[in-house]
Motif scaffolding. Structure first.
Motif, PDB file in Angstrom:
ATOM      1  N   PRO A 127       0.771  -1.303  -0.040  1.00  0.00           N
ATOM      2  CA  PRO A 127      -0.082  -0.011  -0.098  1.00  0.00           C
ATOM      3  C   PRO A 127       0.864   1.371  -0.047  1.00  0.00           C
ATOM      4  CG  PRO A 127      -0.863  -1.368   1.617  1.00  0.00           C
ATOM      5  CD  PRO A 127       0.373  -1.832   0.970  1.00  0.00           C
ATOM      6  N   ARG A 128       1.850   1.307   0.799  1.00  0.00           N
ATOM      7  CA  ARG A 128       2.903   2.508   0.891  1.00  0.00           C
ATOM      8  C   ARG A 128       3.313   2.665  -0.537  1.00  0.00           C
ATOM      9  NH1 ARG A 128       5.810   2.413   6.736  1.00  0.00           N
ATOM     10  NH2 ARG A 128       3.932   2.553   7.793  1.00  0.00           N
ATOM     11  N   MET A 129       3.765   1.667  -1.394  1.00  0.00           N
ATOM     12  CA  MET A 129       4.435   1.835  -2.537  1.00  0.00           C
ATOM     13  C   MET A 129       3.518   2.299  -3.586  1.00  0.00           C
ATOM     14  SD  MET A 129       6.828  -1.599  -2.989  1.00  0.00           S
ATOM     15  CE  MET A 129       8.337  -1.909  -2.129  1.00  0.00           C
ATOM     16  N   GLN A 130       2.277   1.777  -3.572  1.00  0.00           N
ATOM     17  CA  GLN A 130       1.257   2.284  -4.579  1.00  0.00           C
ATOM     18  C   GLN A 130       0.778   3.519  -4.050  1.00  0.00           C
ATOM     19  OE1 GLN A 130      -0.117  -0.113  -6.822  1.00  0.00           O
ATOM     20  NE2 GLN A 130      -0.724   2.181  -7.638  1.00  0.00           N
ATOM     21  N   THR A 131       0.790   4.164  -3.017  1.00  0.00           N
ATOM     22  CA  THR A 131       0.585   5.532  -2.800  1.00  0.00           C
ATOM     23  C   THR A 131       1.520   6.597  -3.495  1.00  0.00           C
ATOM     24  OG1 THR A 131      -0.581   5.015  -0.706  1.00  0.00           O
ATOM     25  CG2 THR A 131       0.090   7.025  -0.769  1.00  0.00           C
ATOM     26  N   LEU A 132       2.775   5.919  -3.023  1.00  0.00           N
ATOM     27  CA  LEU A 132       3.843   6.728  -3.488  1.00  0.00           C
ATOM     28  C   LEU A 132       3.787   6.970  -5.127  1.00  0.00           C
ATOM     29  CD1 LEU A 132       6.803   8.124  -3.035  1.00  0.00           C
ATOM     30  CD2 LEU A 132       7.847   5.887  -3.600  1.00  0.00           C
ATOM     31  N   LEU A 133       3.719   5.959  -5.881  1.00  0.00           N
ATOM     32  CA  LEU A 133       3.494   5.778  -7.408  1.00  0.00           C
ATOM     33  C   LEU A 133       2.311   6.589  -7.593  1.00  0.00           C
ATOM     34  CD1 LEU A 133       4.538   2.319  -7.926  1.00  0.00           C
ATOM     35  CD2 LEU A 133       5.806   4.364  -8.737  1.00  0.00           C
ATOM     36  N   ASP A 134       1.021   6.431  -6.743  1.00  0.00           N
ATOM     37  CA  ASP A 134       0.006   7.324  -7.226  1.00  0.00           C
ATOM     38  C   ASP A 134       0.081   8.607  -7.172  1.00  0.00           C
ATOM     39  OD1 ASP A 134      -1.364   4.887  -7.810  1.00  0.00           O
ATOM     40  OD2 ASP A 134      -2.501   4.885  -5.993  1.00  0.00           O
ATOM     41  N   GLU A 135       0.791   9.235  -6.057  1.00  0.00           N
ATOM     42  CA  GLU A 135       1.236  10.498  -5.974  1.00  0.00           C
ATOM     43  C   GLU A 135       1.923  10.945  -7.420  1.00  0.00           C
ATOM     44  OE1 GLU A 135       3.197  11.011  -2.400  1.00  0.00           O
ATOM     45  OE2 GLU A 135       1.439  10.523  -1.038  1.00  0.00           O
ATOM     46  N   GLY A 136       2.789  10.080  -7.878  1.00  0.00           N
ATOM     47  CA  GLY A 136       3.879  10.465  -9.087  1.00  0.00           C
ATOM     48  C   GLY A 136       4.896  11.324  -8.567  1.00  0.00           C
TER      49      GLY A 136
ATOM     50  N   VAL B 220      11.074  15.815  -9.195  1.00  0.00           N
ATOM     51  CA  VAL B 220      10.875  15.001  -7.947  1.00  0.00           C
ATOM     52  C   VAL B 220       9.622  14.294  -7.710  1.00  0.00           C
ATOM     53  CG1 VAL B 220      12.688  17.013  -7.015  1.00  0.00           C
ATOM     54  CG2 VAL B 220       9.997  17.302  -7.006  1.00  0.00           C
ATOM     55  N   TRP B 221       9.720  13.451  -6.667  1.00  0.00           N
ATOM     56  CA  TRP B 221       8.477  13.072  -6.224  1.00  0.00           C
ATOM     57  C   TRP B 221       7.545  14.148  -5.776  1.00  0.00           C
ATOM     58  CZ3 TRP B 221       7.808   8.124  -6.920  1.00  0.00           C
ATOM     59  CH2 TRP B 221       8.852   7.153  -6.919  1.00  0.00           C
ATOM     60  N   ARG B 222       6.302  13.854  -6.125  1.00  0.00           N
ATOM     61  CA  ARG B 222       5.331  15.012  -5.886  1.00  0.00           C
ATOM     62  C   ARG B 222       5.411  15.425  -4.619  1.00  0.00           C
ATOM     63  NH1 ARG B 222       1.452  17.042  -8.714  1.00  0.00           N
ATOM     64  NH2 ARG B 222       1.666  15.334 -10.544  1.00  0.00           N
ATOM     65  N   ARG B 223       5.304  14.516  -3.610  1.00  0.00           N
ATOM     66  CA  ARG B 223       5.537  14.713  -2.226  1.00  0.00           C
ATOM     67  C   ARG B 223       6.411  15.660  -1.607  1.00  0.00           C
ATOM     68  NH1 ARG B 223       5.737   9.222   1.411  1.00  0.00           N
ATOM     69  NH2 ARG B 223       3.772   9.013   0.023  1.00  0.00           N
ATOM     70  N   GLN B 224       7.720  15.741  -2.508  1.00  0.00           N
ATOM     71  CA  GLN B 224       8.763  16.482  -2.224  1.00  0.00           C
ATOM     72  C   GLN B 224       8.791  18.011  -2.869  1.00  0.00           C
ATOM     73  OE1 GLN B 224       9.893  14.798   0.347  1.00  0.00           O
ATOM     74  NE2 GLN B 224      12.131  15.015  -0.464  1.00  0.00           N
ATOM     75  N   ALA B 225       7.833  18.144  -4.008  1.00  0.00           N
ATOM     76  CA  ALA B 225       7.964  19.424  -4.860  1.00  0.00           C
ATOM     77  C   ALA B 225       7.922  20.838  -4.116  1.00  0.00           C
ATOM     78  CB  ALA B 225       7.041  19.287  -5.622  1.00  0.00           C
ATOM     79  N   LEU B 226       7.039  20.529  -3.102  1.00  0.00           N
ATOM     80  CA  LEU B 226       6.996  22.152  -2.756  1.00  0.00           C
ATOM     81  C   LEU B 226       8.140  22.346  -1.691  1.00  0.00           C
ATOM     82  CD1 LEU B 226       3.037  22.125  -1.731  1.00  0.00           C
ATOM     83  CD2 LEU B 226       4.377  23.424  -3.763  1.00  0.00           C
ATOM     84  N   GLU B 227       8.606  21.205  -0.989  1.00  0.00           N
ATOM     85  CA  GLU B 227       9.911  21.246   0.074  1.00  0.00           C
ATOM     86  C   GLU B 227      10.994  21.555  -0.540  1.00  0.00           C
ATOM     87  OE1 GLU B 227       9.741  18.153   2.520  1.00  0.00           O
ATOM     88  OE2 GLU B 227       7.713  17.929   2.707  1.00  0.00           O
ATOM     89  N   VAL B 228      11.571  20.790  -1.749  1.00  0.00           N
ATOM     90  CA  VAL B 228      13.013  21.105  -2.265  1.00  0.00           C
ATOM     91  C   VAL B 228      13.158  21.336  -3.449  1.00  0.00           C
ATOM     92  CG1 VAL B 228      13.243  18.844  -0.780  1.00  0.00           C
ATOM     93  CG2 VAL B 228      12.590  18.331  -2.948  1.00  0.00           C
ATOM     94  N   ALA B 229      12.133  21.591  -4.409  1.00  0.00           N
ATOM     95  CA  ALA B 229      12.378  21.811  -5.820  1.00  0.00           C
ATOM     96  C   ALA B 229      12.604  23.369  -6.255  1.00  0.00           C
ATOM     97  CB  ALA B 229      11.458  21.189  -6.436  1.00  0.00           C
ATOM     98  N   PRO B 230      12.452  24.448  -5.295  1.00  0.00           N
ATOM     99  CA  PRO B 230      12.736  25.798  -5.780  1.00  0.00           C
ATOM    100  C   PRO B 230      13.915  26.188  -6.618  1.00  0.00           C
ATOM    101  CG  PRO B 230      12.161  25.579  -3.548  1.00  0.00           C
ATOM    102  CD  PRO B 230      12.136  24.334  -3.943  1.00  0.00           C
ATOM    103  N   ALA B 231      15.009  25.371  -6.224  1.00  0.00           N
ATOM    104  CA  ALA B 231      16.311  25.928  -6.689  1.00  0.00           C
ATOM    105  C   ALA B 231      17.375  24.829  -6.283  1.00  0.00           C
ATOM    106  CB  ALA B 231      16.737  27.245  -6.080  1.00  0.00           C
ATOM    107  N   ILE B 232      18.173  24.646  -7.071  1.00  0.00           N
ATOM    108  CA  ILE B 232      19.420  23.661  -7.050  1.00  0.00           C
ATOM    109  C   ILE B 232      20.255  24.268  -5.732  1.00  0.00           C
ATOM    110  CG2 ILE B 232      21.517  22.574  -7.851  1.00  0.00           C
ATOM    111  CD1 ILE B 232      20.253  22.794 -10.688  1.00  0.00           C
ATOM    112  N   GLN B 233      20.341  23.495  -4.598  1.00  0.00           N
ATOM    113  CA  GLN B 233      21.358  23.973  -3.680  1.00  0.00           C
ATOM    114  C   GLN B 233      22.706  24.115  -4.064  1.00  0.00           C
ATOM    115  OE1 GLN B 233      19.709  24.809  -0.738  1.00  0.00           O
ATOM    116  NE2 GLN B 233      17.903  24.341  -1.863  1.00  0.00           N
ATOM    117  N   PRO B 234      23.436  25.160  -3.470  1.00  0.00           N
ATOM    118  CA  PRO B 234      24.765  25.280  -3.789  1.00  0.00           C
ATOM    119  C   PRO B 234      25.694  24.472  -3.768  1.00  0.00           C
ATOM    120  CG  PRO B 234      24.157  26.921  -2.144  1.00  0.00           C
ATOM    121  CD  PRO B 234      23.180  26.089  -2.625  1.00  0.00           C
ATOM    122  N   HIS B 235      25.493  23.425  -2.956  1.00  0.00           N
ATOM    123  CA  HIS B 235      26.429  22.381  -2.590  1.00  0.00           C
ATOM    124  C   HIS B 235      26.492  21.061  -3.740  1.00  0.00           C
ATOM    125  CE1 HIS B 235      22.938  21.398   0.096  1.00  0.00           C
ATOM    126  NE2 HIS B 235      23.156  20.317  -0.312  1.00  0.00           N
TER     127      HIS B 235
END
Length: 170
Positions: free
Chosen positions: A26-35, A44-59
């Motif tokens: 069920p957890r895998m299916q939910t991750l894939l359903d989110e896309g 990025v995984w949709r669940r990460q989009a708002l948290e991490v994708a605004p810009a490439i980090q300098p490191h």
């Protein structure tokens, strides 16, 4: 598709093949359903989009490194029911490989077909799955997968022809 000898040995194992043949958890299916989602040239995984994708980090030296870091999932975290805590049990490595292979193959169906992606299943003490957009001049793994002697590695492209491969990997 590329894989090293250690991953080939795992994929020949009957226990790995049996686990790989199971339905998605069920957890895998939910991750894939989110896309996945593309933001600012990054995928990025949709669940990460708002948290991490605004810009490439300098490191991070490139977008591929950023995506691989951001899109890394620990396979064992996505096994079991929602009421189970994955960190409270120890999932044998062979089972992690089987579930990881299952998740990697299903991820190929979720990634946008109009883009070229690379999915990486890596296993040493635990199995992780990552994906990144395939970009000219950027790689996550080196050219020779045998240069990683402690890791079982599988690298898939979302346009690889995998018909019949999952049932008979070797």
């Amino acid at each position: 598709m590329r894989l090293n000898l250690l991953m080939q040995a795992y994929l020949r194992n009957a226990q790995v093949q049996a686990v790989q043949a199971r339905p998605l958890t069920p957890r895998m299916q939910t991750l894939l359903d989110e896309g996945v989602v593309g933001r600012h040239g990054l995928w990025v995984w949709r669940r990460q989009a708002l948290e991490v994708a605004p810009a490439i980090q300098p490191h991070f030296p490139d977008a591929t490194g950023y995506e691989c870091f951001t899109n890394k999932v620990h396979v064992s975290d996505f096994v079991g029911a929602f009421d189970e805590e994955p960190w409270e049990r120890r999932l044998p490595l062979k089972e992690q490989v089987g579930y990881g292979l299952r998740l990697a193959l299903e991820l190929q169906r979720v990634l946008p077909a109009e883009e070229r992606f690379t999915t990486i299943l890596g296993c040493s003490n635990a199995c992780t799955l990552r994906f990144h957009l395939s970009r000219p001049g950027e790689r996550w793994l080196g050219e020779n997968l045998e240069d990683y002697p402690r890791d079982a590695l599988l690298e898939l492209g979302n346009r690889d022809d995998l018909s019949g491969w999952a049932a008979h990997p070797f």
